[in-house]
Scaffold this active site. Structure first.
Site, PDB file in Angstrom:
ATOM      1  N   ARG A 106      -5.129   1.911  18.732  1.00 26.31           N
ATOM      2  CA  ARG A 106      -4.656   0.492  18.591  1.00 26.31           C
ATOM      3  C   ARG A 106      -4.264  -0.062  19.930  1.00 26.31           C
ATOM      4  O   ARG A 106      -4.572  -1.086  20.277  1.00 26.31           O
ATOM      5  CB  ARG A 106      -3.608   0.243  17.395  1.00 26.31           C
ATOM      6  CG  ARG A 106      -4.143   0.607  16.094  1.00 26.31           C
ATOM      7  CD  ARG A 106      -2.847   0.316  15.205  1.00 26.31           C
ATOM      8  NE  ARG A 106      -3.613   0.437  13.707  1.00 26.31           N
ATOM      9  CZ  ARG A 106      -2.746   0.054  12.586  1.00 26.31           C
ATOM     10  NH1 ARG A 106      -1.460   0.158  12.800  1.00 26.31           N
ATOM     11  NH2 ARG A 106      -3.324   0.048  11.629  1.00 26.31           N
ATOM     12  N   GLN A 158       4.044  10.651   8.029  1.00 23.81           N
ATOM     13  CA  GLN A 158       3.021  10.915   6.754  1.00 23.81           C
ATOM     14  C   GLN A 158       3.135  12.468   6.684  1.00 23.81           C
ATOM     15  O   GLN A 158       3.010  13.033   5.435  1.00 23.81           O
ATOM     16  CB  GLN A 158       2.114  10.386   6.969  1.00 23.81           C
ATOM     17  CG  GLN A 158       1.882   8.900   6.691  1.00 23.81           C
ATOM     18  CD  GLN A 158       0.448   8.130   6.685  1.00 23.81           C
ATOM     19  OE1 GLN A 158      -0.307   8.902   7.113  1.00 23.81           O
ATOM     20  NE2 GLN A 158       0.561   6.964   6.519  1.00 23.81           N
ATOM     21  N   GLU A 171       3.411  -0.824  12.671  1.00 20.88           N
ATOM     22  CA  GLU A 171       2.662  -1.429  11.806  1.00 20.88           C
ATOM     23  C   GLU A 171       2.714  -3.224  12.211  1.00 20.88           C
ATOM     24  O   GLU A 171       1.277  -3.718  12.148  1.00 20.88           O
ATOM     25  CB  GLU A 171       2.534  -1.376  10.214  1.00 20.88           C
ATOM     26  CG  GLU A 171       2.245  -0.109   9.551  1.00 20.88           C
ATOM     27  CD  GLU A 171       0.711  -0.006   9.836  1.00 20.88           C
ATOM     28  OE1 GLU A 171       0.014  -0.782   9.090  1.00 20.88           O
ATOM     29  OE2 GLU A 171       0.102   0.947  10.499  1.00 20.88           O
ATOM     30  N   LYS A 200       0.764  -1.350  -0.041  1.00 26.59           N
ATOM     31  CA  LYS A 200      -0.082  -0.088  -0.054  1.00 26.59           C
ATOM     32  C   LYS A 200       0.945   1.241  -0.136  1.00 26.59           C
ATOM     33  O   LYS A 200       0.523   2.077  -0.871  1.00 26.59           O
ATOM     34  CB  LYS A 200      -0.910   0.084   1.366  1.00 26.59           C
ATOM     35  CG  LYS A 200      -1.686   1.399   1.254  1.00 26.59           C
ATOM     36  CD  LYS A 200      -2.565   1.541   2.548  1.00 26.59           C
ATOM     37  CE  LYS A 200      -1.443   1.949   3.579  1.00 26.59           C
ATOM     38  NZ  LYS A 200      -1.893   2.158   5.047  1.00 26.59           N
ATOM     39  N   ARG A 236      -5.515  -4.053  10.599  1.00 27.16           N
ATOM     40  CA  ARG A 236      -4.271  -4.541  11.429  1.00 27.16           C
ATOM     41  C   ARG A 236      -4.711  -5.628  12.680  1.00 27.16           C
ATOM     42  O   ARG A 236      -4.272  -6.666  12.727  1.00 27.16           O
ATOM     43  CB  ARG A 236      -3.160  -3.677  11.631  1.00 27.16           C
ATOM     44  CG  ARG A 236      -2.471  -3.157  10.569  1.00 27.16           C
ATOM     45  CD  ARG A 236      -1.875  -3.914   9.650  1.00 27.16           C
ATOM     46  NE  ARG A 236      -1.094  -3.129   8.311  1.00 27.16           N
ATOM     47  CZ  ARG A 236      -1.132  -3.575   7.455  1.00 27.16           C
ATOM     48  NH1 ARG A 236      -1.314  -4.823   7.090  1.00 27.16           N
ATOM     49  NH2 ARG A 236      -0.485  -2.839   6.100  1.00 27.16           N
ATOM     50  N   ARG A 253      -7.944  12.147  13.276  1.00 26.57           N
ATOM     51  CA  ARG A 253      -6.616  11.779  13.099  1.00 26.57           C
ATOM     52  C   ARG A 253      -5.755  13.123  12.662  1.00 26.57           C
ATOM     53  O   ARG A 253      -6.103  14.012  12.457  1.00 26.57           O
ATOM     54  CB  ARG A 253      -6.475  10.846  11.716  1.00 26.57           C
ATOM     55  CG  ARG A 253      -7.068   9.558  12.269  1.00 26.57           C
ATOM     56  CD  ARG A 253      -7.114   8.352  11.355  1.00 26.57           C
ATOM     57  NE  ARG A 253      -5.437   8.008  11.190  1.00 26.57           N
ATOM     58  CZ  ARG A 253      -5.116   7.051  10.239  1.00 26.57           C
ATOM     59  NH1 ARG A 253      -6.031   6.467   9.376  1.00 26.57           N
ATOM     60  NH2 ARG A 253      -3.816   6.740  10.345  1.00 26.57           N
ATOM     61  N   LYS A 295      -8.894  -2.938   3.688  1.00 27.67           N
ATOM     62  CA  LYS A 295      -8.122  -1.642   3.205  1.00 27.67           C
ATOM     63  C   LYS A 295      -6.922  -1.793   2.665  1.00 27.67           C
ATOM     64  O   LYS A 295      -6.286  -1.070   2.068  1.00 27.67           O
ATOM     65  CB  LYS A 295      -8.065  -1.379   4.692  1.00 27.67           C
ATOM     66  CG  LYS A 295      -7.168   0.000   4.808  1.00 27.67           C
ATOM     67  CD  LYS A 295      -7.069   0.536   6.329  1.00 27.67           C
ATOM     68  CE  LYS A 295      -6.301   1.898   6.526  1.00 27.67           C
ATOM     69  NZ  LYS A 295      -6.928   3.146   5.966  1.00 27.67           N
TER      70      LYS A 295
END
Length: 446
Positions: free
Chosen positions: A358, A180, A327, A36, A399, A135, A424
């Site tokens: 998470r 990011q 991740e 991805k 995930r 986010r 996703k």
């Protein structure tokens, strides 16, 4: 399984997916789809290039189709119908009236494309799933404003009022919550009048390998990029010079993040799984996975087919800093919950701001099965405990759903809501998972 491309995932009150329990050690060869991270970076750079580009091995998933959709809204021609995808840059700087960018819950889409919108003329509204509105975007949008952008809000939904370009220059940004935020500024940097220099001030940058990937992909596309070594206090400086980006062919590597769950199946069951075409050299943080699984008691080796992982029968707990490879934390937490000794996963406080929190989700949901997981300031502490079946909610996080599937291999009665959320990044995950359990061939030993 269909790929969901709307603003929300399937109703989690529908029938849950019964996670298969392995009747014997898993022995299989599992090809994984394209990355991805690589696909979405390649799409952005191709949309900014000087001509038609071709992407080979692109991932067809919710996140990558969302990226293609936003690039189309920005005027690019993106053909995702075939095995290979083609991208042509926008023929006009003018946006269509009423342009909208649906980012779903994709961090790469939400953080990579606003800078592209500033290069167009006209207005475009950015929005996404409910979770995306929480986010981190404020540091990115603030930095774009300081570079000359006209953006009306710090949170979704927001509108970029494009004026056909940005002056560019130097800008500071605190990217402590997501690398990011910097990648989103660098990728469009060659198209700013003066290029861009991004200076990170804050704590250590998480997921550093993804920044390495952004820099490497920019350079491969012909950009001039300079990166200073880390300075005192964690300051980092990245410079991208103005210039043309080259069109061409890009081969997308397999997604090593998505491979994590399949390789973990070998560790959980004492079996052997091979992921073909594992790259010899890569910027993906998944390059760290063999060492992590070896620390948990598995053996790993490179074969002619790819990377082979063989479970050792007993899973060892680990104490590890995962700041560069967050991740992997959900699947490693699943293995740690099955381990014979305690584990401590550090450096992953930023995972609170991903598709869901998470850390809290893993502790609460796996706790339903009897797992003893404590949320710490920067991660998780996992102590051995007997587990039992139960119904788990991945909270629209791909995930987490994959991590629960790993637990289900050895804990009967695990059910997972909204398994479609795996679309996703891994199209048709349930079918791939079942096929892995049914393989049991001698191909894994070739």
């Amino acid at each position: 399984m269909s790929i969901l491309t709307g603003t929300e995932h399937a109703d989690t009150q529908s029938d849950p997916w019964p996670a298969p329990t392995a009747a014997r050690p898993v022995v299989a060869v599992v090809p994984v789809p394209g990355a991805k991270s690589g696909t979405n970076r390649a799409l952005v750079l191709a949309a900014l290039a000087s001509g038609e580009s071709r992407l080979r091995g692109a991932l067809r998933s919710r996140d990558t189709l969302l990226m293609a959709g936003v690039l189309r809204a920005l005027g690019a021609e993106v053909d995702t119908d075939g095995v290979d995808w083609t991208v042509r840059p926008a023929r006009s700087t003018r946006l269509a009236a009423g342009a909208r960018a649906d980012c779903g819950n994709a961090g790469t889409v939400a953080r990579f494309t606003p800078a592209l919108a500033t290069l167009r003329e006209g207005d475009i509204v950015f929005d996404g799933d409910t979770r995306m509105r929480d986010r981190p975007l404020t540091p990115l949008l603030g930095a774009l404003r300081r570079l000359g952008a006209d953006i009306d809000s710090d949170r979704m939904p927001f509108t970029v009022h494009g004026h056909g370009g940005l002056p560019g220059g130097e800008v500071e940004v605190d990217a402590s919550n997501s690398s990011q935020l910097i990648s989103g500024l660098l990728l469009a940097g060659p198209r700013y009048d003066a290029g861009v220099t991004v200076v990170h001030h804050g704590s250590r940058l998480p997921s550093g390998p993804y920044l390495d990937m952004t820099v490497a992909d920019l350079r491969a596309a012909g950009a001039t990029v300079d990166v200073d070594p880390p300075a005192a206090g964690g300051t980092r400086r990245f410079r991208v010079a103005p210039g043309e980006l080259l069109a061409g062919e890009k081969v997308i590597e397999p997604d090593l993040n998505s491979a994590t769950a399949f390789l973990a199946a070998a560790v959980a069951t004492g079996g052997r799984v091979v992921v073909p075409s594992w790259p010899d050299v890569t910027e993906q943080p998944g390059r760290m996975l063999p060492a992590l699984l070896a620390a948990m008691g598995a053996s790993t080796e490179r074969t002619e087919r790819g990377l082979a992982v063989t479970g050792g029968g007993t899973i060892h707990g680990i104490d590890v800093d995962l700041s560069d490879f967050g991740e992997a934390a959900p699947v490693l937490t699943a293995l740690a919950a099955l381990a014979s000794s305690p584990s401590r996963l550090r450096g992953i406080g930023h995972l609170r701001l991903h598709e869901t929190d998470r850390l809290a989700a893993l502790a609460e949901e796996l706790g339903r099965l009897g797992a003893r997981i404590t949320v710490t300031d920067d991660g998780l502490a996992i102590d051995p405990a007997p587990l039992h079946g139960g119904r788990l909610d991945p909270r629209s996080d791909h995930r987490l759903a994959m991590a629960y599937a790993v637990v289900g291999l050895v804990v009967p009665g695990v059910e997972v809501d909204d398994i479609a959320t795996t679309g996703k990044t891994v199209p048709d995950f349930p079918r791939m998972w079942s096929a892995m359990l049914a393989d049991q061939s001698d191909q894994a030993d070739r």
